[in-house]
Design a protein around this motif. Structure first.
Motif, PDB file in Angstrom:
ATOM      1  N   THR A  21     -58.159  11.052 -14.533  1.00  0.00           N
ATOM      2  CA  THR A  21     -58.750  10.840 -13.138  1.00  0.00           C
ATOM      3  C   THR A  21     -60.276  10.873 -13.329  1.00  0.00           C
ATOM      4  OG1 THR A  21     -56.986  11.603 -12.146  1.00  0.00           O
ATOM      5  CG2 THR A  21     -58.823  11.549 -10.671  1.00  0.00           C
TER       6      THR A  21
ATOM      7  N   HIS B 269     -39.554   6.691  -2.227  1.00  0.00           N
ATOM      8  CA  HIS B 269     -40.310   7.627  -1.674  1.00  0.00           C
ATOM      9  C   HIS B 269     -39.217   8.713  -0.889  1.00  0.00           C
ATOM     10  CE1 HIS B 269     -38.968   5.309   1.820  1.00  0.00           C
ATOM     11  NE2 HIS B 269     -39.491   4.042   1.008  1.00  0.00           N
ATOM     12  N   SER B 270     -39.673   9.469   0.069  1.00  0.00           N
ATOM     13  CA  SER B 270     -39.049  10.685   0.498  1.00  0.00           C
ATOM     14  C   SER B 270     -37.788  10.029   1.315  1.00  0.00           C
ATOM     15  CB  SER B 270     -39.800  11.430   1.338  1.00  0.00           C
ATOM     16  OG  SER B 270     -40.396  10.676   2.488  1.00  0.00           O
TER      17      SER B 270
ATOM     18  N   ALA C 101     -45.222  10.597  -8.480  1.00  0.00           N
ATOM     19  CA  ALA C 101     -46.361  11.324  -7.676  1.00  0.00           C
ATOM     20  C   ALA C 101     -45.853  11.618  -6.459  1.00  0.00           C
ATOM     21  CB  ALA C 101     -47.398  10.192  -7.590  1.00  0.00           C
ATOM     22  N   ALA C 102     -45.015  12.641  -6.220  1.00  0.00           N
ATOM     23  CA  ALA C 102     -44.302  12.959  -5.096  1.00  0.00           C
ATOM     24  C   ALA C 102     -44.763  14.494  -4.692  1.00  0.00           C
ATOM     25  CB  ALA C 102     -42.774  13.138  -5.436  1.00  0.00           C
ATOM     26  N   GLY C 103     -45.324  15.118  -5.624  1.00  0.00           N
ATOM     27  CA  GLY C 103     -45.836  16.561  -5.397  1.00  0.00           C
ATOM     28  C   GLY C 103     -44.582  17.454  -4.923  1.00  0.00           C
TER      29      GLY C 103
ATOM     30  N   GLY D 131     -54.275  14.513 -15.222  1.00  0.00           N
ATOM     31  CA  GLY D 131     -55.432  14.978 -14.681  1.00  0.00           C
ATOM     32  C   GLY D 131     -56.789  14.708 -15.316  1.00  0.00           C
TER      33      GLY D 131
ATOM     34  N   THR E 152     -56.855   7.802 -10.311  1.00  0.00           N
ATOM     35  CA  THR E 152     -55.632   8.499 -10.756  1.00  0.00           C
ATOM     36  C   THR E 152     -54.889   7.192 -11.256  1.00  0.00           C
ATOM     37  OG1 THR E 152     -55.785  10.236  -9.410  1.00  0.00           O
ATOM     38  CG2 THR E 152     -53.932  10.008 -10.372  1.00  0.00           C
TER      39      THR E 152
ATOM     40  N   GLY F  39     -43.192   7.785  -4.680  1.00  0.00           N
ATOM     41  CA  GLY F  39     -44.455   8.205  -3.970  1.00  0.00           C
ATOM     42  C   GLY F  39     -45.040   6.977  -3.572  1.00  0.00           C
ATOM     43  N   ARG F  40     -45.498   7.067  -2.347  1.00  0.00           N
ATOM     44  CA  ARG F  40     -46.154   5.869  -1.787  1.00  0.00           C
ATOM     45  C   ARG F  40     -47.369   6.196  -0.912  1.00  0.00           C
ATOM     46  NH1 ARG F  40     -41.938   5.234   3.458  1.00  0.00           N
ATOM     47  NH2 ARG F  40     -41.672   7.605   3.680  1.00  0.00           N
ATOM     48  N   SER F  41     -48.227   7.152  -1.655  1.00  0.00           N
ATOM     49  CA  SER F  41     -49.619   7.554  -0.979  1.00  0.00           C
ATOM     50  C   SER F  41     -50.408   6.414  -1.209  1.00  0.00           C
ATOM     51  CB  SER F  41     -50.073   8.991  -1.231  1.00  0.00           C
ATOM     52  OG  SER F  41     -50.549   8.787  -2.842  1.00  0.00           O
TER      53      SER F  41
ATOM     54  N   VAL G 280     -47.782  12.558 -12.569  1.00  0.00           N
ATOM     55  CA  VAL G 280     -48.929  13.019 -11.918  1.00  0.00           C
ATOM     56  C   VAL G 280     -48.825  13.991 -11.079  1.00  0.00           C
ATOM     57  CG1 VAL G 280     -50.500  11.627  -9.996  1.00  0.00           C
ATOM     58  CG2 VAL G 280     -49.047  10.146 -11.486  1.00  0.00           C
ATOM     59  N   GLY G 281     -47.743  14.639 -10.761  1.00  0.00           N
ATOM     60  CA  GLY G 281     -47.625  15.895  -9.910  1.00  0.00           C
ATOM     61  C   GLY G 281     -48.505  16.932 -10.411  1.00  0.00           C
ATOM     62  N   VAL G 282     -48.872  17.754  -9.496  1.00  0.00           N
ATOM     63  CA  VAL G 282     -49.499  19.146  -9.984  1.00  0.00           C
ATOM     64  C   VAL G 282     -49.038  20.133  -8.841  1.00  0.00           C
ATOM     65  CG1 VAL G 282     -51.874  20.401 -10.408  1.00  0.00           C
ATOM     66  CG2 VAL G 282     -51.737  18.081 -10.613  1.00  0.00           C
TER      67      VAL G 282
HETATM   68  P1  NAD Z   1     -48.695  12.858  -0.884  1.00  0.00           P
HETATM   69  O1  NAD Z   1     -48.048  14.073  -0.399  1.00  0.00           O
HETATM   70  O2  NAD Z   1     -49.885  12.163  -0.323  1.00  0.00           O
HETATM   71  O3  NAD Z   1     -47.425  11.773  -1.348  1.00  0.00           O
HETATM   72  C1  NAD Z   1     -46.410  12.123  -1.847  1.00  0.00           C
HETATM   73  C2  NAD Z   1     -45.216  10.999  -1.758  1.00  0.00           C
HETATM   74  O4  NAD Z   1     -44.128  11.237  -2.434  1.00  0.00           O
HETATM   75  C3  NAD Z   1     -44.721  10.603  -0.506  1.00  0.00           C
HETATM   76  O5  NAD Z   1     -44.988   9.182  -0.359  1.00  0.00           O
HETATM   77  C4  NAD Z   1     -43.625  10.948  -0.257  1.00  0.00           C
HETATM   78  O6  NAD Z   1     -42.648   9.741   0.326  1.00  0.00           O
HETATM   79  C5  NAD Z   1     -42.906  11.157  -1.664  1.00  0.00           C
HETATM   80  N1  NAD Z   1     -42.319  12.138  -1.779  1.00  0.00           N
HETATM   81  C6  NAD Z   1     -42.029  13.494  -1.235  1.00  0.00           C
HETATM   82  N2  NAD Z   1     -40.733  13.823  -1.548  1.00  0.00           N
HETATM   83  C7  NAD Z   1     -40.124  13.097  -2.394  1.00  0.00           C
HETATM   84  C8  NAD Z   1     -38.568  13.092  -2.739  1.00  0.00           C
HETATM   85  N3  NAD Z   1     -38.130  14.320  -2.552  1.00  0.00           N
HETATM   86  N4  NAD Z   1     -38.255  12.148  -3.294  1.00  0.00           N
HETATM   87  C9  NAD Z   1     -38.827  10.925  -3.545  1.00  0.00           C
HETATM   88  N5  NAD Z   1     -40.087  10.833  -3.033  1.00  0.00           N
HETATM   89  C10 NAD Z   1     -40.780  11.788  -2.458  1.00  0.00           C
HETATM   90  O7  NAD Z   1     -48.990  13.027  -2.488  1.00  0.00           O
HETATM   91  P2  NAD Z   1     -50.179  12.415  -3.571  1.00  0.00           P
HETATM   92  O8  NAD Z   1     -51.518  12.567  -2.824  1.00  0.00           O
HETATM   93  O9  NAD Z   1     -49.871  11.069  -3.623  1.00  0.00           O
HETATM   94  O10 NAD Z   1     -49.918  13.323  -4.621  1.00  0.00           O
HETATM   95  C11 NAD Z   1     -48.815  13.499  -5.263  1.00  0.00           C
HETATM   96  C12 NAD Z   1     -48.955  14.432  -6.353  1.00  0.00           C
HETATM   97  O11 NAD Z   1     -49.840  14.059  -7.292  1.00  0.00           O
HETATM   98  C13 NAD Z   1     -49.563  15.812  -6.131  1.00  0.00           C
HETATM   99  O12 NAD Z   1     -48.765  16.968  -6.732  1.00  0.00           O
HETATM  100  C14 NAD Z   1     -50.868  15.810  -6.353  1.00  0.00           C
HETATM  101  O13 NAD Z   1     -51.523  17.261  -6.320  1.00  0.00           O
HETATM  102  C15 NAD Z   1     -50.875  15.111  -7.434  1.00  0.00           C
HETATM  103  N6  NAD Z   1     -52.282  14.392  -7.865  1.00  0.00           N
HETATM  104  C16 NAD Z   1     -52.646  14.541  -9.122  1.00  0.00           C
HETATM  105  C17 NAD Z   1     -53.766  13.949  -9.357  1.00  0.00           C
HETATM  106  C18 NAD Z   1     -54.485  14.007 -10.719  1.00  0.00           C
HETATM  107  O14 NAD Z   1     -55.514  13.707 -10.707  1.00  0.00           O
HETATM  108  N7  NAD Z   1     -53.638  14.709 -11.493  1.00  0.00           N
HETATM  109  C19 NAD Z   1     -54.522  13.220  -8.407  1.00  0.00           C
HETATM  110  C20 NAD Z   1     -53.940  13.057  -7.207  1.00  0.00           C
HETATM  111  C21 NAD Z   1     -52.838  13.624  -6.796  1.00  0.00           C
END
Ligand code: NAD
Length: 288
Positions: free
Chosen positions: A271, A194-195, A213-215, A268, A146, A170-172, A234-236
């Motif tokens: 990826t 991050h959060s 990428a925060a979801g 998406g 991704t 986001g820091r995943s 990136v979010g979905v």
């Molecule tokens: P995750 O939940 O593991 O990580 C989310 C990150 O966002 C965390 O590090 C958190 O600290 C941060 N975060 C959460 N709320 C926040 C806020 N209010 N302010 C700032 N930062 C905040 O999620 P992930 O696996 O990294 O995925 C993120 C998003 O990307 C999801 O929506 C997921 O569905 C999407 N995703 C899409 C694809 C794709 O191929 N399109 C692939 C992977 C993930």
């Protein structure tokens, strides 16, 4: 009004190129790249993803195996399967579809994948190499798909990455952290939010390149975007009406950004394209 980055079209170009490459590999060297996708349990979204990946393989001429295991599969059985796939000569890429149902431990299972078949780039050896790469040409053979797709999309806009301010929200381990590492390897000045980040708005507004990428549906509003910035969403997130939306308020943000990815149709498709690309690269590497 921003340029809308057509992730589907960029991904299709990559997939067309891979299809030609696979045909050439088969014709000239008798090699067919192979991907095994392992799905444990009944997660409906995971099933959709695995099917999409297998279909994409088929279209590109890549051999694929879908392996379904019940949710109560013991960890030892899953690890044994990974070991078998490590030895399987037809398989050049192993994908463990995440999340794994509890009590399976993702970290332990991912460690068992041969780093040379780790097309998702999640093995600690490949993640470690990603961390230690100072420049782009020092990256490991496989980096997470991704974030790699995000870089391709940024580059598709013709934007210079070197020296600019990039902010990753986001820091995943799957998206945020590797995205930050890849942007660093491209010589950007990178901030990771991050959060627990205070003043997210001010930080995002500094970004020439903003990767989110925060979801969290529509977390990033138009007022958080620097005019002209490249915005990669990136979010979905599935809303109660069934609609998919990103982490960026797309309709308002596109009036401020220079270019922006839509959801769906942005990150998406990339990826999957990067997964196929890693699988073909792995087959070529294994053939020497
Ligand atoms: P995750 O939940 O593991 O990580 C989310 C990150 O966002 C965390 O590090 C958190 O600290 C941060 N975060 C959460 N709320 C926040 C806020 N209010 N302010 C700032 N930062 C905040 O999620 P992930 O696996 O990294 O995925 C993120 C998003 O990307 C999801 O929506 C997921 O569905 C999407 N995703 C899409 C694809 C794709 O191929 N399109 C692939 C992977 C993930």
């Amino acid at each position: 009004m921003a340029m809308i980055i057509d992730g589907k079209a960029v991904a299709q170009r990559i997939r067309d190129g891979l299809k030609a490459e696979v045909a050439k590999l088969q014709k000239e060297r008798g090699i067919t790249p192979g991907l095994a996708a392992v799905l444990v349990g009944e997660n409906p979204a995971s099933k959709v993803y695995v099917n999409m990946k297998a279909k994409a393989c088929e279209e590109a001429g890549i051999y694929s195996e879908k392996i379904y295991l019940p949710a109560d599969t013991p960890q030892e059985r899953l690890v044994n399967l990974v070991h078998e796939l490590n030895q399987n000569k037809k398989i050049h890429g192993i994908l463990i579809q995440l999340p794994l149902p509890p009590p399976l431990d993702e970290h332990t299972v991912l460690q068992e994948v041969d780093p040379d078949k780790d097309v998702d780039g999640f093995h600690p050896v490949n993640l470690g190499k990603l961390l230690s790469a100072k420049f782009w040409n020092e990256l490991p053979p496989f980096v997470p798909c991704t974030p790699a797709g995000c870089i391709k999309l940024i580059e598709s806009t013709g934007t210079e990455i070197e020296g600019v301010n990039a902010v990753v929200v986001g820091r995943s381990v799957i998206v945020g952290k590797p995205a930050a590492m890849l942007l660093l390897a491209k010589q950007a000045t990178v901030t990771v939010a991050h959060s627990r980040t205070k003043n997210l708005k001010e930080i995002c507004r500094q970004a020439d390149i903003l990767v989110v990428a925060a979801g969290k549906a529509r977390l990033v509003t138009a007022g958080m975007i620097k005019p002209g910035a490249v915005v990669i969403d990136v979010g979905v997130n599935r809303m109660s009406d069934g609609k998919l939306v990103g982490d960026v308020d797309f309709e308002a943000a596109k009036e401020v950004a220079g270019s922006i990815t839509p959801v769906p149709g942005g990150v998406g498709p990339m990826t999957i394209a990067m997964l196929l690309s890693n699988t073909v690269a792995s087959a070529k590497r294994s053939a020497g």
